[in-house]
Write an enzyme that holds these catalytic residues in place. Sequence first.
Site, PDB file in Angstrom:
ATOM      1  N   ASN A  54     -13.900  -0.238  14.581  1.00 31.62           N
ATOM      2  CA  ASN A  54     -13.742  -1.431  15.428  1.00 31.62           C
ATOM      3  C   ASN A  54     -14.323  -0.882  16.902  1.00 31.62           C
ATOM      4  O   ASN A  54     -14.938  -1.359  17.415  1.00 31.62           O
ATOM      5  CB  ASN A  54     -12.167  -1.636  15.434  1.00 31.62           C
ATOM      6  N   GLN A 109       0.198   5.358  20.738  1.00 27.36           N
ATOM      7  CA  GLN A 109       0.476   5.837  19.457  1.00 27.36           C
ATOM      8  C   GLN A 109      -0.682   6.859  19.014  1.00 27.36           C
ATOM      9  O   GLN A 109      -1.771   6.761  19.780  1.00 27.36           O
ATOM     10  CB  GLN A 109       0.492   4.742  18.466  1.00 27.36           C
ATOM     11  N   THR A 110      -0.439   7.994  18.201  1.00 26.20           N
ATOM     12  CA  THR A 110      -1.543   9.087  17.913  1.00 26.20           C
ATOM     13  C   THR A 110      -1.783   8.898  16.451  1.00 26.20           C
ATOM     14  O   THR A 110      -0.960   8.425  15.561  1.00 26.20           O
ATOM     15  CB  THR A 110      -0.376  10.415  18.132  1.00 26.20           C
ATOM     16  N   PRO A 137       2.662   3.057  12.589  1.00 23.45           N
ATOM     17  CA  PRO A 137       3.194   4.301  12.745  1.00 23.45           C
ATOM     18  C   PRO A 137       2.862   4.541  14.252  1.00 23.45           C
ATOM     19  O   PRO A 137       1.839   4.541  14.796  1.00 23.45           O
ATOM     20  CB  PRO A 137       2.718   5.299  11.903  1.00 23.45           C
ATOM     21  N   ARG A 162       1.067  10.308  14.048  1.00 24.96           N
ATOM     22  CA  ARG A 162       0.733  10.672  12.858  1.00 24.96           C
ATOM     23  C   ARG A 162      -0.195  11.982  12.992  1.00 24.96           C
ATOM     24  O   ARG A 162      -1.174  12.135  13.855  1.00 24.96           O
ATOM     25  CB  ARG A 162      -0.125   9.920  12.135  1.00 24.96           C
ATOM     26  N   GLU A 218       4.148   1.865  -0.662  1.00 26.01           N
ATOM     27  CA  GLU A 218       5.163   2.171  -1.998  1.00 26.01           C
ATOM     28  C   GLU A 218       4.140   2.112  -3.054  1.00 26.01           C
ATOM     29  O   GLU A 218       4.650   2.837  -3.939  1.00 26.01           O
ATOM     30  CB  GLU A 218       6.005   1.041  -2.122  1.00 26.01           C
ATOM     31  N   TYR A 253       0.723  -1.058  -0.082  1.00 27.93           N
ATOM     32  CA  TYR A 253      -0.024  -0.025   0.045  1.00 27.93           C
ATOM     33  C   TYR A 253       0.802   1.275   0.072  1.00 27.93           C
ATOM     34  O   TYR A 253       0.840   2.256  -0.920  1.00 27.93           O
ATOM     35  CB  TYR A 253      -0.987   0.021   1.059  1.00 27.93           C
ATOM     36  N   VAL A 268     -11.553   3.570  14.215  1.00 31.12           N
ATOM     37  CA  VAL A 268     -12.628   4.058  14.553  1.00 31.12           C
ATOM     38  C   VAL A 268     -13.884   3.167  14.535  1.00 31.12           C
ATOM     39  O   VAL A 268     -14.724   2.753  15.293  1.00 31.12           O
ATOM     40  CB  VAL A 268     -12.985   5.301  13.818  1.00 31.12           C
ATOM     41  N   ARG A 287     -10.257  -0.800  10.731  1.00 39.48           N
ATOM     42  CA  ARG A 287      -9.822   0.447  11.195  1.00 39.48           C
ATOM     43  C   ARG A 287     -10.356   0.775  12.664  1.00 39.48           C
ATOM     44  O   ARG A 287     -11.290   0.262  13.234  1.00 39.48           O
ATOM     45  CB  ARG A 287     -10.271   1.399  10.144  1.00 39.48           C
TER      46      ARG A 287
END
Length: 315
Positions: free
Chosen positions: A194, A213-214, A278, A281, A151, A149, A192, A190
């Site tokens: 979930n 994680q943000t 990540p 973000r 790349e 996704y 939200v 995803r």
Amino acid sequence: MTFLTAKRILVTGGAGFLGSHLCERLLQDGHDVLCVDNYFTGNKNNILHLLDNPHFELMRHDITFPLYVEMDEIYNLACPASPIHYQHDPVQTTKTCVHGAINMLGLAKRVGAKIFQASTSEVYGDPSVHPQPESYWGHVNPTGTRSCYDEGKRCAETLFFDYYRQHNLRIKVGRIFNTYGPRMHPNDGRVVSNFIVQALQNMPITIYGDGSQTRSFCYVDNLIEGFVRLMNTDDAFLGPVNLGNPVEFTIKELAEQVIVLTGSKSELVYKSLPADDPMQRKPDITLAREKMGWEPDIQLREGLIKTIAYFKEML
Ligand code: NAD
Ligand code: UDP
């Protein structure tokens, strides 16, 4: 808002979450819309209410194959967006990103259409610069499970800019950050969707990692306004431009808000963090403010209330 001249507009991935909202908006603006989708993650139900509109047309088609239609504008959204879906058939994901972009750019070139690419904050990977401005080149693993996704979308951006340089195409590249709202797929994994689905069923809320994680969450209506504004900017403005809500939350804070707003009895459970997830973000949207006069005004609480109402009815 109604434009003086109706345009013929192609929306690829039009039966998906964002695509269906975009089709709706373009019809409201008085355009003729052709929605193209292979229904991999999209659903006819998302656009059922548009089928009676004589200005709306639906075509089952996979954009990894050429498409011959006459259009004034193209919004290229076709691509699975959630990690479980894009990792299900990673080769097809890369093909959709790359062959799909080549086919849509080829179409734009043949008919002289202006073309928008739905790119993503994933082009920044697990960023070492925070918040992320468009000038940041990213920190992306080229061989991991998210690479098909990340790349694929990076290569699509390259193709867009090469078609601009080589063929003078009118291009617009928007980098979308996490967006949520009604018509998200309830099982697409995803965060939200979930959390809301789990909370509404009083099931455990699954936090991956420690929840520190943000992410920055944009409500769908704000994002669609951003798409349309970007498409209508001066031809000299190509992007890439970040499209997202710069207000940042930890995943744990999101879970807590969802519990409060649903009045749920769910407990938080902690699971292992997926590979290459990540840590932070948040978009720097200075460019979108300057060039498009755009910034999101629907804050998380308000957007969550609307999204929860949607899932409540669905469940
Ligand atoms: P989605 O999965 O709901 O929609 C994608 C649509 O594309 C689906 O209807 C699917 O059936 C269709 N599709 C997939 N492969 C196709 C192919 N080969 N040919 C034709 N149709 C195909 O996802 P979404 O959230 O609506 O995302 C739309 C676009 O926005 C995607 O390109 C995604 O990468 C991008 N994006 C979304 C987000 C987000 O938070 N929702 C964030 C960044 C980027
Ligand atoms: N996440 C989580 N629980 C879930 C689903 C996701 O904690 O049930 C986390 C996920 O690990 C990531 C964040 O929420 O850190 C956002 O995940 P999502 O898949 O929505 O989007 P992306 O990682 O592509 O931003």
